[in-house]
Design a protein around this motif. Structure first.
Motif, PDB file in Angstrom:
ATOM      1  N   ASP A 122      49.426 -28.243   9.177  1.00  0.00           N
ATOM      2  CA  ASP A 122      49.383 -28.694  10.203  1.00  0.00           C
ATOM      3  C   ASP A 122      51.167 -28.543  11.330  1.00  0.00           C
ATOM      4  OD1 ASP A 122      45.948 -28.821   9.968  1.00  0.00           O
ATOM      5  OD2 ASP A 122      47.015 -30.591   8.542  1.00  0.00           O
ATOM      6  N   LEU A 123      51.583 -27.954  11.055  1.00  0.00           N
ATOM      7  CA  LEU A 123      52.564 -27.888  11.813  1.00  0.00           C
ATOM      8  C   LEU A 123      52.612 -26.883  12.556  1.00  0.00           C
ATOM      9  CD1 LEU A 123      54.331 -29.361   8.789  1.00  0.00           C
ATOM     10  CD2 LEU A 123      54.366 -30.469  10.831  1.00  0.00           C
ATOM     11  N   PRO A 124      51.981 -26.344  14.281  1.00  0.00           N
ATOM     12  CA  PRO A 124      52.278 -25.225  14.174  1.00  0.00           C
ATOM     13  C   PRO A 124      52.800 -25.050  15.325  1.00  0.00           C
ATOM     14  CG  PRO A 124      50.645 -26.800  15.747  1.00  0.00           C
ATOM     15  CD  PRO A 124      50.778 -27.522  14.606  1.00  0.00           C
TER      16      PRO A 124
ATOM     17  N   PHE B 173      58.552 -21.550  14.701  1.00  0.00           N
ATOM     18  CA  PHE B 173      59.373 -21.719  15.628  1.00  0.00           C
ATOM     19  C   PHE B 173      60.468 -20.340  13.855  1.00  0.00           C
ATOM     20  CE2 PHE B 173      63.966 -23.430  13.452  1.00  0.00           C
ATOM     21  CZ  PHE B 173      64.929 -23.302  14.776  1.00  0.00           C
ATOM     22  N   MET B 174      59.561 -20.730  12.438  1.00  0.00           N
ATOM     23  CA  MET B 174      60.029 -20.497  11.172  1.00  0.00           C
ATOM     24  C   MET B 174      59.816 -18.597  11.719  1.00  0.00           C
ATOM     25  SD  MET B 174      61.828 -22.174   9.816  1.00  0.00           S
ATOM     26  CE  MET B 174      62.182 -21.487   8.861  1.00  0.00           C
ATOM     27  N   ALA B 175      58.335 -18.625  12.468  1.00  0.00           N
ATOM     28  CA  ALA B 175      58.285 -17.069  12.322  1.00  0.00           C
ATOM     29  C   ALA B 175      59.614 -16.190  12.940  1.00  0.00           C
ATOM     30  CB  ALA B 175      56.039 -17.056  12.993  1.00  0.00           C
ATOM     31  N   LEU B 176      60.146 -17.090  14.230  1.00  0.00           N
ATOM     32  CA  LEU B 176      61.364 -16.433  15.328  1.00  0.00           C
ATOM     33  C   LEU B 176      62.279 -16.679  14.577  1.00  0.00           C
ATOM     34  CD1 LEU B 176      60.720 -18.792  18.761  1.00  0.00           C
ATOM     35  CD2 LEU B 176      60.469 -16.030  18.397  1.00  0.00           C
ATOM     36  N   LYS B 177      62.147 -17.472  13.516  1.00  0.00           N
ATOM     37  CA  LYS B 177      63.435 -17.565  11.832  1.00  0.00           C
ATOM     38  C   LYS B 177      63.247 -16.328  11.461  1.00  0.00           C
ATOM     39  CE  LYS B 177      66.421 -19.492  11.739  1.00  0.00           C
ATOM     40  NZ  LYS B 177      67.616 -19.692  12.469  1.00  0.00           N
ATOM     41  N   SER B 178      61.947 -15.650  11.673  1.00  0.00           N
ATOM     42  CA  SER B 178      62.527 -14.144  10.354  1.00  0.00           C
ATOM     43  C   SER B 178      62.477 -13.187  11.189  1.00  0.00           C
ATOM     44  CB  SER B 178      60.037 -14.372   9.877  1.00  0.00           C
ATOM     45  OG  SER B 178      59.728 -13.680   9.203  1.00  0.00           O
ATOM     46  N   SER B 179      61.831 -13.045  12.571  1.00  0.00           N
ATOM     47  CA  SER B 179      61.851 -11.842  13.303  1.00  0.00           C
ATOM     48  C   SER B 179      63.654 -11.906  13.116  1.00  0.00           C
ATOM     49  CB  SER B 179      61.438 -12.267  15.109  1.00  0.00           C
ATOM     50  OG  SER B 179      59.559 -12.342  15.146  1.00  0.00           O
ATOM     51  N   GLU B 180      64.260 -12.559  13.529  1.00  0.00           N
ATOM     52  CA  GLU B 180      65.658 -12.428  13.424  1.00  0.00           C
ATOM     53  C   GLU B 180      65.934 -12.364  12.327  1.00  0.00           C
ATOM     54  OE1 GLU B 180      67.666 -16.769  15.392  1.00  0.00           O
ATOM     55  OE2 GLU B 180      68.112 -16.308  13.932  1.00  0.00           O
TER      56      GLU B 180
ATOM     57  N   GLN C  50      56.069 -30.540  17.883  1.00  0.00           N
ATOM     58  CA  GLN C  50      55.899 -29.822  20.263  1.00  0.00           C
ATOM     59  C   GLN C  50      57.267 -29.156  20.114  1.00  0.00           C
ATOM     60  OE1 GLN C  50      53.977 -32.659  22.217  1.00  0.00           O
ATOM     61  NE2 GLN C  50      51.849 -31.794  21.974  1.00  0.00           N
ATOM     62  N   LYS C  51      58.502 -30.310  19.326  1.00  0.00           N
ATOM     63  CA  LYS C  51      59.533 -29.767  20.397  1.00  0.00           C
ATOM     64  C   LYS C  51      59.974 -28.310  19.520  1.00  0.00           C
ATOM     65  CE  LYS C  51      64.165 -31.339  20.954  1.00  0.00           C
ATOM     66  NZ  LYS C  51      64.771 -31.133  19.698  1.00  0.00           N
ATOM     67  N   LEU C  52      59.316 -27.803  18.339  1.00  0.00           N
ATOM     68  CA  LEU C  52      60.178 -27.349  17.568  1.00  0.00           C
ATOM     69  C   LEU C  52      59.701 -26.061  17.952  1.00  0.00           C
ATOM     70  CD1 LEU C  52      62.751 -27.127  15.796  1.00  0.00           C
ATOM     71  CD2 LEU C  52      61.526 -26.865  13.951  1.00  0.00           C
TER      72      LEU C  52
END
Ligand code: FEO
Length: 170
Positions: free
Chosen positions: A35-37, A42-49, A156-158
């Protein structure tokens, strides 16, 4: 022309960057499940990076007449103790990657491979940012403590933050 030793070392780094992609995707999945969407996004973007890091090396090998040999990627951990543990694991992992990049640079120096030295400078700078970002996220996690409302706002911020944005303003 790259030396055989350098081609092997660069291919190893392609594998390690792809592992980072995989590892951060596993973290994203854990966040989604817990439950931390925002953190998951954010971590999915890190993964793509991390994929872009791998592809930078991949194209560099090919541009210098080397052969890309893709290797098996290890299974990353899929269970984490908490949201703080995610960022602590991220920092630990980035420190490891910094060491790998420095070893690569050391090899380029040894071989007087000037083009590879120049290419790796981007990665050296990127690692400074990566470690700084993870360190700041750990500090923010510590400030949240056990407060569920603070964690909600942080998540939310992240969710509306791109990787690197956290540190770019500092
Ligand atoms: Fe590709 Fe996060 O270092």
């Amino acid at each position: 022309m790259l030396s055989e030793k350098m081609v092997k070392a660069l291919n190893d780094q392609v594998r390690d960057e792809l592992y980072s992609e995989y590892y951060y995707l596993a973290m994203s999945a854990w966040c989604e499940e817990n439950d931390l969407p925002g953190m998951a996004a954010f971590m999915a973007l890190k993964s793509s990076e991390e994929r872009t890091h791998a592809m930078k090396l991949y194209h560099y090998i090919l541009d210098r007449g080397g052969r890309v040999v893709l290797q098996a990627i290890a299974q990353p951990p899929s269970d984490f103790k908490s949201h703080c543990h995610i960022f602590e694991s991220m920092l630990e992992h980035e420190k490891l990657v910094t060491g790998l990049i420095h070893n690569l640079y050391g090899l380029a120096l040894e071989e007087k491979d000037y083009a590879t030295q120049v290419m790796l400078q981007w990665f050296i700078e990127e690692q400074v940012e990566e470690e700084k970002e993870a360190t700041e996220l750990i500090q923010q996690c510590k400030m949240i403590g056990d407060s569920e409302s603070a964690l909600f706002l942080f998540d939310q911020k992240l969710g509306s933050t791109s990787p690197g944005e956290e540190t770019a303003a500092n």
